[in-house]
Enzyme design. Structure first.
Site, PDB file in Angstrom:
ATOM      1  N   ARG A   5      -2.076  -0.874   8.191  1.00 39.99           N
ATOM      2  CA  ARG A   5      -1.302   0.283   7.723  1.00 39.99           C
ATOM      3  C   ARG A   5       0.161   0.196   8.164  1.00 39.99           C
ATOM      4  O   ARG A   5       1.070   0.529   7.420  1.00 39.99           O
ATOM      5  CB  ARG A   5      -1.960   1.550   8.277  1.00 39.99           C
ATOM      6  CG  ARG A   5      -1.452   2.800   7.669  1.00 39.99           C
ATOM      7  CD  ARG A   5      -2.339   3.971   8.056  1.00 39.99           C
ATOM      8  NE  ARG A   5      -3.488   4.094   7.179  1.00 39.99           N
ATOM      9  CZ  ARG A   5      -4.676   4.578   7.544  1.00 39.99           C
ATOM     10  NH1 ARG A   5      -4.887   4.931   8.790  1.00 39.99           N
ATOM     11  NH2 ARG A   5      -5.660   4.685   6.684  1.00 39.99           N
ATOM     12  N   GLY A  18      24.145   4.658 -11.234  1.00 40.10           N
ATOM     13  CA  GLY A  18      24.357   5.313 -12.525  1.00 40.10           C
ATOM     14  C   GLY A  18      23.325   4.841 -13.543  1.00 40.10           C
ATOM     15  O   GLY A  18      22.163   4.601 -13.184  1.00 40.10           O
ATOM     16  N   TRP A  59      -9.666   1.161  -8.096  1.00 41.24           N
ATOM     17  CA  TRP A  59      -8.346   0.855  -7.535  1.00 41.24           C
ATOM     18  C   TRP A  59      -8.406  -0.354  -6.622  1.00 41.24           C
ATOM     19  O   TRP A  59      -7.733  -0.371  -5.587  1.00 41.24           O
ATOM     20  CB  TRP A  59      -7.797   2.044  -6.723  1.00 41.24           C
ATOM     21  CG  TRP A  59      -7.656   3.311  -7.469  1.00 41.24           C
ATOM     22  CD1 TRP A  59      -8.302   4.475  -7.215  1.00 41.24           C
ATOM     23  CD2 TRP A  59      -6.799   3.559  -8.591  1.00 41.24           C
ATOM     24  NE1 TRP A  59      -7.916   5.427  -8.126  1.00 41.24           N
ATOM     25  CE2 TRP A  59      -6.991   4.894  -8.975  1.00 41.24           C
ATOM     26  CE3 TRP A  59      -5.899   2.769  -9.310  1.00 41.24           C
ATOM     27  CZ2 TRP A  59      -6.314   5.457 -10.050  1.00 41.24           C
ATOM     28  CZ3 TRP A  59      -5.222   3.331 -10.368  1.00 41.24           C
ATOM     29  CH2 TRP A  59      -5.426   4.661 -10.730  1.00 41.24           C
ATOM     30  N   ILE A  60      -9.205  -1.341  -6.974  1.00 43.76           N
ATOM     31  CA  ILE A  60      -9.364  -2.471  -6.055  1.00 43.76           C
ATOM     32  C   ILE A  60      -8.318  -3.551  -6.374  1.00 43.76           C
ATOM     33  O   ILE A  60      -8.375  -4.216  -7.420  1.00 43.76           O
ATOM     34  CB  ILE A  60     -10.812  -3.033  -6.105  1.00 43.76           C
ATOM     35  CG1 ILE A  60     -11.802  -1.880  -5.832  1.00 43.76           C
ATOM     36  CG2 ILE A  60     -10.982  -4.169  -5.099  1.00 43.76           C
ATOM     37  CD1 ILE A  60     -11.517  -1.027  -4.594  1.00 43.76           C
ATOM     38  N   GLN A 108      20.711   6.447  -8.021  1.00 41.33           N
ATOM     39  CA  GLN A 108      21.784   7.406  -8.335  1.00 41.33           C
ATOM     40  C   GLN A 108      23.152   6.718  -8.306  1.00 41.33           C
ATOM     41  O   GLN A 108      23.967   6.886  -9.217  1.00 41.33           O
ATOM     42  CB  GLN A 108      21.743   8.557  -7.304  1.00 41.33           C
ATOM     43  CG  GLN A 108      22.562   9.756  -7.681  1.00 41.33           C
ATOM     44  CD  GLN A 108      21.956  10.503  -8.870  1.00 41.33           C
ATOM     45  OE1 GLN A 108      20.789  10.306  -9.216  1.00 41.33           O
ATOM     46  NE2 GLN A 108      22.762  11.335  -9.510  1.00 41.33           N
ATOM     47  N   ILE A 109      23.382   5.930  -7.275  1.00 42.96           N
ATOM     48  CA  ILE A 109      24.694   5.293  -7.111  1.00 42.96           C
ATOM     49  C   ILE A 109      24.922   4.213  -8.175  1.00 42.96           C
ATOM     50  O   ILE A 109      26.057   3.897  -8.518  1.00 42.96           O
ATOM     51  CB  ILE A 109      24.837   4.759  -5.661  1.00 42.96           C
ATOM     52  CG1 ILE A 109      24.961   5.968  -4.723  1.00 42.96           C
ATOM     53  CG2 ILE A 109      26.040   3.831  -5.512  1.00 42.96           C
ATOM     54  CD1 ILE A 109      24.863   5.643  -3.257  1.00 42.96           C
ATOM     55  N   SER A 135     -12.384   2.216  -1.906  1.00 42.15           N
ATOM     56  CA  SER A 135     -12.237   3.443  -2.709  1.00 42.15           C
ATOM     57  C   SER A 135     -13.234   3.497  -3.866  1.00 42.15           C
ATOM     58  O   SER A 135     -13.602   2.477  -4.439  1.00 42.15           O
ATOM     59  CB  SER A 135     -10.825   3.538  -3.282  1.00 42.15           C
ATOM     60  OG  SER A 135      -9.887   3.493  -2.251  1.00 42.15           O
ATOM     61  N   GLU A 137      -3.864   3.168   1.105  1.00 46.51           N
ATOM     62  CA  GLU A 137      -4.130   3.021   2.550  1.00 46.51           C
ATOM     63  C   GLU A 137      -3.861   4.333   3.287  1.00 46.51           C
ATOM     64  O   GLU A 137      -3.308   4.354   4.384  1.00 46.51           O
ATOM     65  CB  GLU A 137      -3.340   1.849   3.148  1.00 46.51           C
ATOM     66  CG  GLU A 137      -3.851   0.517   2.620  1.00 46.51           C
ATOM     67  CD  GLU A 137      -3.357  -0.683   3.378  1.00 46.51           C
ATOM     68  OE1 GLU A 137      -3.257  -0.612   4.619  1.00 46.51           O
ATOM     69  OE2 GLU A 137      -3.084  -1.698   2.718  1.00 46.51           O
TER      70      GLU A 137
HETATM   71  C1  LIG Z   1      -1.787   0.587  -6.518  1.00 44.02           C
HETATM   72  C2  LIG Z   1      -3.003   0.952  -5.728  1.00 44.02           C
HETATM   73  C3  LIG Z   1      -3.696  -0.040  -5.052  1.00 44.02           C
HETATM   74  C4  LIG Z   1      -4.863   0.268  -4.336  1.00 44.02           C
HETATM   75  N1  LIG Z   1      -5.578  -0.728  -3.736  1.00 44.02           N
HETATM   76  C5  LIG Z   1      -6.761  -0.430  -3.124  1.00 44.02           C
HETATM   77  C6  LIG Z   1      -7.590  -1.466  -2.574  1.00 44.02           C
HETATM   78  O1  LIG Z   1      -7.255  -2.665  -2.599  1.00 44.02           O
HETATM   79  N2  LIG Z   1      -8.779  -1.117  -2.029  1.00 44.02           N
HETATM   80  C7  LIG Z   1      -9.208   0.168  -1.977  1.00 44.02           C
HETATM   81  O2  LIG Z   1     -10.306   0.407  -1.464  1.00 44.02           O
HETATM   82  N3  LIG Z   1      -8.454   1.176  -2.481  1.00 44.02           N
HETATM   83  C8  LIG Z   1      -7.246   0.905  -3.047  1.00 44.02           C
HETATM   84  N4  LIG Z   1      -6.466   1.909  -3.593  1.00 44.02           N
HETATM   85  C9  LIG Z   1      -6.981   3.287  -3.564  1.00 44.02           C
HETATM   86  C10 LIG Z   1      -6.206   4.187  -2.627  1.00 44.02           C
HETATM   87  O3  LIG Z   1      -6.497   3.887  -1.303  1.00 44.02           O
HETATM   88  C11 LIG Z   1      -6.548   5.635  -3.035  1.00 44.02           C
HETATM   89  O4  LIG Z   1      -5.905   5.872  -4.281  1.00 44.02           O
HETATM   90  C12 LIG Z   1      -6.093   6.628  -1.988  1.00 44.02           C
HETATM   91  O5  LIG Z   1      -6.902   6.541  -0.856  1.00 44.02           O
HETATM   92  C13 LIG Z   1      -6.154   8.060  -2.539  1.00 44.02           C
HETATM   93  O6  LIG Z   1      -7.400   8.307  -3.101  1.00 44.02           O
HETATM   94  P1  LIG Z   1      -7.499   8.958  -4.558  1.00 44.02           P
HETATM   95  O7  LIG Z   1      -6.669   8.194  -5.498  1.00 44.02           O
HETATM   96  O8  LIG Z   1      -8.933   9.135  -4.879  1.00 44.02           O
HETATM   97  O9  LIG Z   1      -6.804  10.384  -4.386  1.00 44.02           O
HETATM   98  P2  LIG Z   1      -7.485  11.688  -3.750  1.00 44.02           P
HETATM   99  O10 LIG Z   1      -8.364  11.331  -2.617  1.00 44.02           O
HETATM  100  O11 LIG Z   1      -8.048  12.487  -4.873  1.00 44.02           O
HETATM  101  O12 LIG Z   1      -6.210  12.420  -3.154  1.00 44.02           O
HETATM  102  C14 LIG Z   1      -5.200  12.932  -4.027  1.00 44.02           C
HETATM  103  C15 LIG Z   1      -4.147  13.629  -3.208  1.00 44.02           C
HETATM  104  O13 LIG Z   1      -4.722  14.750  -2.541  1.00 44.02           O
HETATM  105  C16 LIG Z   1      -4.019  14.964  -1.322  1.00 44.02           C
HETATM  106  N5  LIG Z   1      -4.971  14.894  -0.197  1.00 44.02           N
HETATM  107  C17 LIG Z   1      -6.107  14.155  -0.118  1.00 44.02           C
HETATM  108  N6  LIG Z   1      -6.700  14.343   1.073  1.00 44.02           N
HETATM  109  C18 LIG Z   1      -5.934  15.201   1.762  1.00 44.02           C
HETATM  110  C19 LIG Z   1      -6.021  15.781   3.062  1.00 44.02           C
HETATM  111  N7  LIG Z   1      -7.032  15.483   3.897  1.00 44.02           N
HETATM  112  N8  LIG Z   1      -5.068  16.642   3.429  1.00 44.02           N
HETATM  113  C20 LIG Z   1      -4.022  16.941   2.606  1.00 44.02           C
HETATM  114  N9  LIG Z   1      -3.886  16.424   1.374  1.00 44.02           N
HETATM  115  C21 LIG Z   1      -4.823  15.563   0.955  1.00 44.02           C
HETATM  116  C22 LIG Z   1      -2.962  13.843  -1.224  1.00 44.02           C
HETATM  117  O14 LIG Z   1      -1.735  14.330  -1.758  1.00 44.02           O
HETATM  118  C23 LIG Z   1      -3.523  12.779  -2.117  1.00 44.02           C
HETATM  119  O15 LIG Z   1      -2.522  11.898  -2.609  1.00 44.02           O
HETATM  120  C24 LIG Z   1      -5.293   1.614  -4.283  1.00 44.02           C
HETATM  121  C25 LIG Z   1      -4.568   2.609  -4.951  1.00 44.02           C
HETATM  122  C26 LIG Z   1      -3.431   2.294  -5.673  1.00 44.02           C
HETATM  123  C27 LIG Z   1      -2.687   3.396  -6.377  1.00 44.02           C
END
Ligand SMILES: Cc1cc2nc3c(=O)[nH]c(=O)nc-3n(C[C@H](O)[C@H](O)[C@H](O)COP(=O)(O)OP(=O)(O)OC[C@H]3O[C@@H](n4cnc5c(N)ncnc54)[C@H](O)[C@@H]3O)c2cc1C
Length: 386
Positions: free
Chosen positions: A245, A342, A160-161, A339-340, A130, A366
């Site tokens: 996944r 409280g 977000w790695i 909820q349960i 990411s 993911e």
């Molecule tokens: C705790 C945590 C750990 C993570 N660990 C890793 C990691 O180890 N390695 C890594 O590479 N990444 C990691 N990530 C990143 C994660 O994979 C991304 O946050 C995720 O892919 C979403 O990308 P974004 O945050 O840029 O949200 P965006 O891409 O901006 O998306 C935001 C929202 O838009 C909507 N959306 C996006 N695309 C679509 C679509 N095609 N159709 C409909 N709705 C859509 C969804 O509701 C989505 O949640 C991690 C994230 C978190 C929060």
């Protein structure tokens, strides 16, 4: 109290049942600690203990010729660890995901260099896909890897790695430009002490675990750091996610099972209006819904895992269904548990309050739930005959 009847399902062989039972005993004895304080230290310790007691051996294949990752075992381990400790599940899962591209596509030299160390907890792995402007939109990756003399030079940012800041190596996906979009990406192994790699920022989230934004500046890697062929990065990332996944769904299942356990204990032990809470029909309705969601999620998770283990090249639809349903269902189950309970349900440090925070990110990383829906719809629509 936890329902173990699913272990009799035909998805499993006796070796799966044996691992599940052994891990249940191990987890009860080793994962009692809930206040992790320093999350980096706690995570390093968990990796070390999981390695010492040989659980990490399941995260990547050993040296035997026919060894491969068994997704059912991964899923059973994740659900059991998640039931006891979200951080233990995280520590286990990241060894598999971080090393996944090497397990699935690495050369013999790459496998020999890293897998014996990730499988014993001697090296911590991370998966760096990411970026600030390409989370869901993976094909839009901007980090560049230029060929430069003998090797590549990486420039760009990842965010977000997971394990960022404590990993010993990162599998980094970068643009090498063989073709536009997804077909111009490649995967590289970048060691944490590479002078061109900087931990630009540590990120805090609602369920703490090691997480960082990484910056690559003239980060030079040898040709041997390239995993597979140049231009194969997107395929490597997607195939790896295809395996792992399903196991995100399994972790969600573990959280949901724990929420139901806590709820059953609470509903039996707390008396209201002169009778146990469990006697109230509305509470019984919640409990029935929770049990139903858990079984439905488990069926999807283990169907996907079994399908992959039976030799399917890809399980994109099955894994998307498992991840989507299990994570969304776990959120509903945990919400009902809060909820349960409280007021106690929202008290900091209560197990269901912790679960409420733990589950949320699984619906985002993911592949967010909405993205899984797109994947499922595309797969279903592709079966329409014209
Ligand atoms: C705790 C945590 C750990 C993570 N660990 C890793 C990691 O180890 N390695 C890594 O590479 N990444 C990691 N990530 C990143 C994660 O994979 C991304 O946050 C995720 O892919 C979403 O990308 P974004 O945050 O840029 O949200 P965006 O891409 O901006 O998306 C935001 C929202 O838009 C909507 N959306 C996006 N695309 C679509 C679509 N095609 N159709 C409909 N709705 C859509 C969804 O509701 C989505 O949640 C991690 C994230 C978190 C929060």
């Amino acid at each position: 109290m936890t329902d173990r009847s699913f272990l009799k399902w035909p998805f499993f062989e006796s070796r799966h049942r044996e691992v599940a039972e052994r891990l249940k005993t191990w987890a009860s004895a080793n994962l009692a600690e809930t206040d992790h304080g320093d999350v980096d230290k706690a995570c390093r310790k968990l990796v070390s203990v999981l390695g010492r007691d040989r659980w990490l051996e399941f995260t990547a294949p050993g040296e035997g010729k026919n060894e491969r990752i068994d997704v059912r075992t991964l899923a059973l381990i994740r659900e059991t660890l998640a039931r006891h400790s979200g951080l233990a599940d995280f520590a286990f899962a990241m060894q598999g995901l971080g090393a996944g591209p090497i397990s699935l596509f690495g050369s013999i030299e790459q496998r020999n260099a890293w897998l014996p160390r990730t499988r014993t907890g001697k090296a911590i792995a991370a998966f760096a896909l990411s970026e600030p402007d390409s989370g869901s939109d993976v094909a839009n990756i901007a980090t560049e890897a230029r060929r430069d003399g003998n090797g590549f030079v990486l420039d760009g940012e990842k965010t977000w790695i997971s394990n960022g800041g404590i990993a010993d190596f990162y599998v980094v996906f970068a643009r090498t430009g063989e073709a536009p979009g997804a077909r111009g990406l490649s995967a590289f192994i970048v060691e944490a002490d590479n002078p061109g790699l900087e931990i630009a920022e540590r990120l805090q989230v609602i369920a703490p675990h090691p997480l960082a934004r990484l910056r690559f500046e003239r980060c030079r890697v040898a040709p041997a750091a390239l995993i597979g062929d140049a231009g194969e990065g997107f395929k490597i990332a997607m195939t790896t996610l295809d395996v792992f996944r399903t196991t995100v769904g399994a972790a969600a299942l573990g959280f949901a099972r724990r929420a139901l356990d806590e709820t059953l204990r609470r509903a039996a032990g707390r008396h209201l209006f002169g009778a146990p809470l469990a006697d109230l029909q509305m509470v019984q309705g919640h409990i029935a819904d929770m049990a139903l969601e858990i079984d439905a999620a488990a069926l999807l998770v283990y169907r996907a895992a079994w399908t992959k283990d039976m030799g399917a090249a890809r399980v994109t639809r099955e894994a998307a269904m498992a991840k989507l349903f299990a994570t969304e269902a776990a959120q509903r189950v945990i919400d009902a548990a809060v909820q349960i309970h409280g007021g106690d349900g929202v008290r900091s440090g209560h197990p269901v309050e912790t679960l409420y925070r733990e589950i949320r990110a699984l619906r985002i990383y993911e592949g967010a739930s909405d993205v899984q829906k797109v994947v499922i719809a595309r797969s279903v629509l592709s079966t329409v005959e014209h």
